[in-house]
Design an enzyme around this catalytic site. Structure first.
Site, mmCIF file in Angstrom:
data_model
loop_
_atom_site.group_PDB
_atom_site.id
_atom_site.type_symbol
_atom_site.label_atom_id
_atom_site.label_comp_id
_atom_site.label_asym_id
_atom_site.label_seq_id
_atom_site.Cartn_x
_atom_site.Cartn_y
_atom_site.Cartn_z
ATOM 1 N N CYS A 183 0.888 -1.156 0.000
ATOM 2 C CA CYS A 183 0.000 0.000 0.000
ATOM 3 C C CYS A 183 0.929 1.208 0.000
ATOM 4 O O CYS A 183 1.390 1.650 1.044
ATOM 5 C CB CYS A 183 -0.893 -0.006 1.236
ATOM 6 S SG CYS A 183 -1.896 1.485 1.378
ATOM 7 N N VAL A 192 0.533 4.357 -0.602
ATOM 8 C CA VAL A 192 0.105 5.579 0.082
ATOM 9 C C VAL A 192 0.168 5.412 1.596
ATOM 10 O O VAL A 192 0.121 6.386 2.333
ATOM 11 C CB VAL A 192 -1.308 6.045 -0.351
ATOM 12 C CG1 VAL A 192 -1.312 6.481 -1.802
ATOM 13 C CG2 VAL A 192 -2.350 4.983 -0.088
ATOM 14 N N UNK A 193 0.297 4.162 2.064
ATOM 15 C CA UNK A 193 0.373 3.910 3.505
ATOM 16 C C UNK A 193 1.781 4.113 4.055
ATOM 17 O O UNK A 193 1.953 4.332 5.246
ATOM 18 C CB UNK A 193 -0.053 2.480 3.823
ATOM 19 N N THR A 194 2.789 3.987 3.200
ATOM 20 C CA THR A 194 4.164 4.110 3.674
ATOM 21 C C THR A 194 4.603 5.572 3.627
ATOM 22 O O THR A 194 4.013 6.385 2.936
ATOM 23 C CB THR A 194 5.130 3.249 2.827
ATOM 24 O OG1 THR A 194 5.020 3.647 1.461
ATOM 25 C CG2 THR A 194 4.810 1.772 2.959
#
Length: 150
Positions: free
Chosen positions: A40, A42-44
């Protein structure tokens, strides 16, 4: 031929092309999967490559050798794909992970690039990636990947 007889690291994106879809495509081109993951991005942090994945890439490059390895990305955005491509070629640009300052020089492509698509079984690509390709900024991704590869 980019993929024939090579080992592939498939790094998919939850919001783009997932790892299993990349796997099916590259296998149809005669490549073997070294490992596959769906991230993901956009999660990192700032779209940087996950630290655990960086370590796996580093380990694979050391055990398999850069000449026998190709990284295939499935990122939803040009920018995050570019960051990942930079990470596996010139090192982690965020200086946060195991690849900070480590130039692996791996060959890296995005699954939507024409050079790879030409090697895939057309029906498999269409089935695995066709729908997502319609919503991705394919031209932007291609430009960014070409920029990183120089």
């Amino acid at each position: 031929m980019i993929l024939q007889g090579k080992k592939v690291i498939a790094i998919g994106d939850r919001d783009g092309i997932p790892g299993p879809a990349i796997e099916e495509c590259v296998k149809s081109a005669g490549a073997e999967i070294a490992f596959s993951s769906t991230e993901c991005f956009v999660u990192t942090a700032a779209g940087a490559m996950d630290l655990e994945i960086q370590q796996k890439v580093k380990d694979a490059a050391e055990s398999i050798g850069a000449d026998n390895l190709v990284v295939v990305l499935g990122g939803a955005e040009a920018e995050s794909s570019g960051l990942s491509a930079e990470t596996v070629t010139t090192g982690d640009p965020t200086y946060a992970g195991p690849l900070a300052g480590v130039e692996l020089g791996l060959k890296v492509y995005h699954v939507v690039e024409d050079e790879l698509k030409a090697e895939f079984d057309e029906a498999i690509y269409e089935d695995q990636c066709g729908m997502m390709e319609m919503v991705l900024d394919v031209d932007g991704i291609k430009e960014e990947m070409n920029r990183v590869r120089g």
